[in-house]
Design an enzyme around this catalytic site. Structure first.
Site, PDB file in Angstrom:
ATOM      1  N   PHE A  25       0.823  -1.221   0.000  1.00  0.00           N
ATOM      2  CA  PHE A  25       0.000   0.000   0.000  1.00  0.00           C
ATOM      3  C   PHE A  25       0.860   1.275   0.000  1.00  0.00           C
ATOM      4  N   ASP A  44      10.623  -6.346  -3.292  1.00  0.00           N
ATOM      5  CA  ASP A  44       9.413  -6.829  -2.616  1.00  0.00           C
ATOM      6  C   ASP A  44       9.266  -8.328  -2.826  1.00  0.00           C
ATOM      7  N   LEU A 102       6.495  -9.853  -2.574  1.00  0.00           N
ATOM      8  CA  LEU A 102       5.122 -10.072  -3.061  1.00  0.00           C
ATOM      9  C   LEU A 102       4.431 -11.153  -2.231  1.00  0.00           C
ATOM     10  N   ALA A 127       9.081  -2.514   3.794  1.00  0.00           N
ATOM     11  CA  ALA A 127       8.678  -3.929   3.795  1.00  0.00           C
ATOM     12  C   ALA A 127       8.381  -4.399   5.209  1.00  0.00           C
ATOM     13  N   THR A 184       5.883   3.012  13.068  1.00  0.00           N
ATOM     14  CA  THR A 184       4.456   3.249  13.275  1.00  0.00           C
ATOM     15  C   THR A 184       4.207   3.874  14.647  1.00  0.00           C
ATOM     16  N   ASP A 185       3.100   4.600  14.757  1.00  0.00           N
ATOM     17  CA  ASP A 185       2.753   5.164  16.072  1.00  0.00           C
ATOM     18  C   ASP A 185       2.413   4.067  17.080  1.00  0.00           C
ATOM     19  N   GLU A 186       2.126   2.847  16.582  1.00  0.00           N
ATOM     20  CA  GLU A 186       1.730   1.762  17.492  1.00  0.00           C
ATOM     21  C   GLU A 186       2.834   1.368  18.454  1.00  0.00           C
ATOM     22  N   TYR A 244       2.534  -7.376  16.527  1.00  0.00           N
ATOM     23  CA  TYR A 244       2.967  -6.542  15.390  1.00  0.00           C
ATOM     24  C   TYR A 244       3.752  -5.339  15.894  1.00  0.00           C
ATOM     25  N   LYS A 266       7.733  -4.118  15.454  1.00  0.00           N
ATOM     26  CA  LYS A 266       8.156  -2.827  14.887  1.00  0.00           C
ATOM     27  C   LYS A 266       9.035  -2.065  15.892  1.00  0.00           C
ATOM     28  N   VAL A 296     -17.514  -4.234  13.229  1.00  0.00           N
ATOM     29  CA  VAL A 296     -16.849  -3.237  14.085  1.00  0.00           C
ATOM     30  C   VAL A 296     -16.431  -3.929  15.383  1.00  0.00           C
ATOM     31  N   ARG A 301      -8.343   6.415  16.060  1.00  0.00           N
ATOM     32  CA  ARG A 301      -7.142   6.408  15.239  1.00  0.00           C
ATOM     33  C   ARG A 301      -7.003   7.793  14.595  1.00  0.00           C
ATOM     34  N   GLY A 310      -6.275  -7.256  23.167  1.00  0.00           N
ATOM     35  CA  GLY A 310      -5.236  -6.230  23.378  1.00  0.00           C
ATOM     36  C   GLY A 310      -5.441  -4.978  22.546  1.00  0.00           C
TER      37      GLY A 310
HETATM   38  P1  NAD Z   1       1.420  -3.608   3.279  1.00  0.00           P
HETATM   39  O1  NAD Z   1       1.156  -4.837   4.075  1.00  0.00           O
HETATM   40  O2  NAD Z   1       0.381  -3.067   2.380  1.00  0.00           O
HETATM   41  O3  NAD Z   1       2.724  -3.819   2.391  1.00  0.00           O
HETATM   42  C1  NAD Z   1       3.862  -4.477   2.863  1.00  0.00           C
HETATM   43  C2  NAD Z   1       4.713  -4.874   1.656  1.00  0.00           C
HETATM   44  O4  NAD Z   1       5.912  -5.505   2.152  1.00  0.00           O
HETATM   45  C3  NAD Z   1       4.028  -5.894   0.736  1.00  0.00           C
HETATM   46  O5  NAD Z   1       4.176  -5.494  -0.608  1.00  0.00           O
HETATM   47  C4  NAD Z   1       4.777  -7.191   1.010  1.00  0.00           C
HETATM   48  O6  NAD Z   1       4.834  -8.053  -0.116  1.00  0.00           O
HETATM   49  C5  NAD Z   1       6.151  -6.664   1.374  1.00  0.00           C
HETATM   50  N1  NAD Z   1       6.904  -7.627   2.197  1.00  0.00           N
HETATM   51  C6  NAD Z   1       6.467  -8.304   3.286  1.00  0.00           C
HETATM   52  N2  NAD Z   1       7.439  -9.128   3.738  1.00  0.00           N
HETATM   53  C7  NAD Z   1       8.519  -8.938   2.928  1.00  0.00           C
HETATM   54  C8  NAD Z   1       9.819  -9.490   2.917  1.00  0.00           C
HETATM   55  N3  NAD Z   1      10.219 -10.387   3.820  1.00  0.00           N
HETATM   56  N4  NAD Z   1      10.680  -9.066   1.942  1.00  0.00           N
HETATM   57  C9  NAD Z   1      10.284  -8.173   1.008  1.00  0.00           C
HETATM   58  N5  NAD Z   1       9.051  -7.632   0.984  1.00  0.00           N
HETATM   59  C10 NAD Z   1       8.177  -8.005   1.938  1.00  0.00           C
HETATM   60  O7  NAD Z   1       1.888  -2.528   4.353  1.00  0.00           O
HETATM   61  P2  NAD Z   1       1.695  -0.942   4.357  1.00  0.00           P
HETATM   62  O8  NAD Z   1       0.421  -0.608   5.002  1.00  0.00           O
HETATM   63  O9  NAD Z   1       2.020  -0.414   3.010  1.00  0.00           O
HETATM   64  O10 NAD Z   1       2.848  -0.552   5.386  1.00  0.00           O
HETATM   65  C11 NAD Z   1       4.160  -0.253   4.922  1.00  0.00           C
HETATM   66  C12 NAD Z   1       5.031   0.097   6.110  1.00  0.00           C
HETATM   67  O11 NAD Z   1       4.483   1.222   6.791  1.00  0.00           O
HETATM   68  C13 NAD Z   1       5.127  -1.012   7.156  1.00  0.00           C
HETATM   69  O12 NAD Z   1       6.442  -1.041   7.640  1.00  0.00           O
HETATM   70  C14 NAD Z   1       4.157  -0.586   8.247  1.00  0.00           C
HETATM   71  O13 NAD Z   1       4.588  -1.070   9.496  1.00  0.00           O
HETATM   72  C15 NAD Z   1       4.271   0.922   8.167  1.00  0.00           C
HETATM   73  N6  NAD Z   1       3.092   1.708   8.570  1.00  0.00           N
HETATM   74  C16 NAD Z   1       1.866   1.451   8.024  1.00  0.00           C
HETATM   75  C17 NAD Z   1       0.787   2.264   8.369  1.00  0.00           C
HETATM   76  C18 NAD Z   1      -0.595   2.038   7.784  1.00  0.00           C
HETATM   77  O14 NAD Z   1      -1.548   2.675   8.217  1.00  0.00           O
HETATM   78  N7  NAD Z   1      -0.761   1.186   6.789  1.00  0.00           N
HETATM   79  C19 NAD Z   1       0.955   3.316   9.274  1.00  0.00           C
HETATM   80  C20 NAD Z   1       2.221   3.529   9.824  1.00  0.00           C
HETATM   81  C21 NAD Z   1       3.284   2.735   9.445  1.00  0.00           C
HETATM   82  O1  DAU Z   2      -1.372   3.184  13.564  1.00  0.00           O
HETATM   83  C1  DAU Z   2      -0.619   2.723  12.475  1.00  0.00           C
HETATM   84  C2  DAU Z   2      -1.023   1.300  12.148  1.00  0.00           C
HETATM   85  O2  DAU Z   2      -2.294   1.392  11.503  1.00  0.00           O
HETATM   86  C3  DAU Z   2      -0.029   0.581  11.244  1.00  0.00           C
HETATM   87  O3  DAU Z   2       1.183   0.426  11.930  1.00  0.00           O
HETATM   88  C4  DAU Z   2      -0.572  -0.790  10.823  1.00  0.00           C
HETATM   89  O4  DAU Z   2       0.309  -1.382   9.885  1.00  0.00           O
HETATM   90  C5  DAU Z   2      -1.920  -0.591  10.172  1.00  0.00           C
HETATM   91  O5  DAU Z   2      -2.472  -1.839   9.844  1.00  0.00           O
HETATM   92  C6  DAU Z   2      -2.851   0.174  11.096  1.00  0.00           C
HETATM   93  O6  DAU Z   2      -3.163  -0.623  12.268  1.00  0.00           O
HETATM   94  P1  DAU Z   2      -4.644  -0.644  12.886  1.00  0.00           P
HETATM   95  O7  DAU Z   2      -4.796  -1.853  13.694  1.00  0.00           O
HETATM   96  O8  DAU Z   2      -4.958   0.659  13.531  1.00  0.00           O
HETATM   97  O9  DAU Z   2      -5.477  -0.704  11.502  1.00  0.00           O
HETATM   98  P2  DAU Z   2      -6.774  -1.548  11.085  1.00  0.00           P
HETATM   99  O10 DAU Z   2      -7.227  -0.993   9.772  1.00  0.00           O
HETATM  100  O11 DAU Z   2      -6.560  -3.004  11.200  1.00  0.00           O
HETATM  101  O12 DAU Z   2      -7.826  -1.129  12.203  1.00  0.00           O
HETATM  102  C7  DAU Z   2      -8.191   0.230  12.406  1.00  0.00           C
HETATM  103  C8  DAU Z   2      -9.173   0.257  13.562  1.00  0.00           C
HETATM  104  O13 DAU Z   2     -10.399  -0.370  13.155  1.00  0.00           O
HETATM  105  C9  DAU Z   2      -8.704  -0.499  14.791  1.00  0.00           C
HETATM  106  O14 DAU Z   2      -9.171   0.159  15.954  1.00  0.00           O
HETATM  107  C10 DAU Z   2      -9.401  -1.863  14.662  1.00  0.00           C
HETATM  108  C11 DAU Z   2     -10.703  -1.513  13.966  1.00  0.00           C
HETATM  109  N1  DAU Z   2     -11.263  -2.564  13.088  1.00  0.00           N
HETATM  110  C12 DAU Z   2     -10.446  -3.102  12.128  1.00  0.00           C
HETATM  111  C13 DAU Z   2     -10.921  -4.091  11.293  1.00  0.00           C
HETATM  112  C14 DAU Z   2     -10.007  -4.704  10.247  1.00  0.00           C
HETATM  113  C15 DAU Z   2     -12.588  -2.957  13.210  1.00  0.00           C
HETATM  114  O15 DAU Z   2     -13.329  -2.434  14.072  1.00  0.00           O
HETATM  115  N2  DAU Z   2     -13.057  -3.929  12.373  1.00  0.00           N
HETATM  116  C16 DAU Z   2     -12.282  -4.530  11.425  1.00  0.00           C
HETATM  117  O16 DAU Z   2     -12.771  -5.435  10.715  1.00  0.00           O
END
Ligand code: NAD
Ligand code: DAU
Length: 348
Positions: free
Chosen positions: A11, A33, A35, A84, A130-132, A155, A159, A211, A219, A287
């Site tokens: 993403f 990647d 994939l 990644a 990540t903020d997590e 997770y 991180k 939900v 968030r 959690g």
């Molecule tokens: P995503 O799951 O959409 O994409 C992760 C990508 O990493 C995928 O294309 C996957 O194929 C690749 N990957 C996984 N394992 C791999 C490996 N061993 N070697 C090479 N490639 C590999 O994740 P995202 O949401 O795009 O998140 C990207 C980064 O940003 C992550 O590090 C995540 O922790 C961080 N992040 C995400 C969010 C969010 O809201 N999505 C917020 C803050 C930080």
């Molecule tokens: O805060 C940054 C993080 O945001 C990133 O580090 C993670 O990679 C990313 O996946 C995301 O984590 P969250 O757990 O916050 O995202 P998610 O979309 O899974 O969930 C967002 C909120 O919605 C969370 O409070 C859980 C809730 N949720 C999620 C799903 C999938 C639901 O209520 N129902 C659902 O089916």
């Protein structure tokens, strides 16, 4: 600028490739990647021909020592951006092994290679965190970069471990390591296991919207391209050894987000079956962190970054993208994803 960017077919990584190749005509990228289920090469297919000439995709694992070594030997990288990761909290709750392998050991492998190939000359290494990692907040307060790390799920623990390791490489070997810790992203190309695309898909199919718990978890939502700009700024101008929080100043309860999606979707499609009657409260995530909020003062004042996309605009743009790409969503919802969906949601 020549960069190794990992996780490019996921993403945020794919959005970053578009962002950088569009905004910097001198940028050249090697995208690595594996994939996994979350990575989809199709995400990069809309790159224009000119940008494609400055981008090389390599399918492979960040844990593959020989491959990573070869890439560093073949290319004189100025920097590494490590997106990644295994990124979905619910999957980590089911089984955390791969999270440790990729998020911790994979990061270590990249850091080792960057050290071998440029500790002295300064290959800038940006770890996307990540903020997590800060854990959860009560009803008030915000995470600053000084907030102690207190991750609460496998997770975020993986991180946080990677963050400690990256900073340790800075302190021990003098490597120019930087870290960004961003809040929840949303936008095009997000895998439909995450809240926003999952709810959009289910609503369009008139399926229940699951939900977790009371839906009052908060968030801070940021449009993905705003995150990409922040990543570029930190990579170019951040101070080595520093952490930069990135957030949208846009704290919303999950139920608010779901209701907003429903109202825009109903308005866009004219479908009267898309409504709040689809919402189902299900058993909470174990959690489940109650609230995140980011204080992004450092990146604003030091680097001049601001979120540019208001939530209302970003959500409409995102919904329009998913409406125009329903075929994309159905293609990425593979058999493996359906197995996970069944396991995560059945009986809750
Ligand atoms: P995503 O799951 O959409 O994409 C992760 C990508 O990493 C995928 O294309 C996957 O194929 C690749 N990957 C996984 N394992 C791999 C490996 N061993 N070697 C090479 N490639 C590999 O994740 P995202 O949401 O795009 O998140 C990207 C980064 O940003 C992550 O590090 C995540 O922790 C961080 N992040 C995400 C969010 C969010 O809201 N999505 C917020 C803050 C930080
Ligand atoms: O805060 C940054 C993080 O945001 C990133 O580090 C993670 O990679 C990313 O996946 C995301 O984590 P969250 O757990 O916050 O995202 P998610 O979309 O899974 O969930 C967002 C909120 O919605 C969370 O409070 C859980 C809730 N949720 C999620 C799903 C999938 C639901 O209520 N129902 C659902 O089916």
């Amino acid at each position: 600028m020549k960069l190794l960017v990992t996780g490019v077919a996921g993403f945020i990584g794919s959005n970053f490739v578009y962002h950088l190749l569009e905004t910097d005509p001198g940028a050249r990228l090697v995208g690595l990647d594996k994939l996994t289920y979350a990575g989809n090469y199709e995400n990069l297919e809309a790159l224009p021909a000119e940008a494609r000439e400055r981008f090389r995709f390599v399918k492979g694992d960040i844990n593959d020592r020989a491959l990573v070594e070869r890439l560093f030997s073949e290319h004189a990288f100025d920097g590494v951006v490590n997106f990644a990761a295994e990124s979905h909290v619910d999957r980590a709750i089911e089984d955390s092994q791969i999270f440790l392998e990729t998020n911790v050991l994979g990061t270590q492998n990249l850091l080792d290679a960057a050290r071998r190939h440029g500790a002295g000359t300064g290959v800038r290494f940006l770890q996307i965190s990540t903020d997590e990692v800060y854990g959860e907040l009560g009803p008030s307060g915000m995470f600053t970069e000084e907030t102690p790390l207190a991750p609460r799920n496998p997770y975020s623990a993986s991180k946080a471990a990677a963050d400690h390791l990256a900073l340790a490489f800075h302190h021990t070997y003098g490597m120019p390591v930087l870290i960004t810790r961003c809040s929840n992203n949303y936008g095009p190309y997000q895998f439909p296991e995450k809240l926003i695309p999952l709810m959009i898909r289910n609503a369009l199919r008139h399926e229940p919207l699951p939900v977790y718990g009371d839906g009052k978890h908060v968030r801070d939502w940021l449009y993905v391209r705003d995150h990409c700009r922040a990543v570029e700024m930190v990579l170019r101008s951040g101070t080595p050894g520093r952490v930069y929080n990135v957030g949208g100043n846009n704290e919303r309860e999950n139920l608010f987000v779901v209701r907003k999606l429903l109202s825009v979707l109903r308005e866009r499609t004219g479908d009267p079956e898309i409504g709040e009657g689809l919402i189902r409260h299900i058993e909470d995530r174990p959690g489940h962190d109650r609230r995140y909020a980011i204080d992004a003062t450092r990146i604003r004042t030091e680097l001049g970054w601001e979120p540019e996309t208001p939530f209302e605009v970003g959500i409409e743009r995102t919904i329009d993208w998913y409406l125009a790409h329903r075929d994309w969503t159905e293609r990425v919802v593979s058999g493996e994803y359906l197995r996970f969906y069944e396991q995560n949601y059945s009986g809750r």
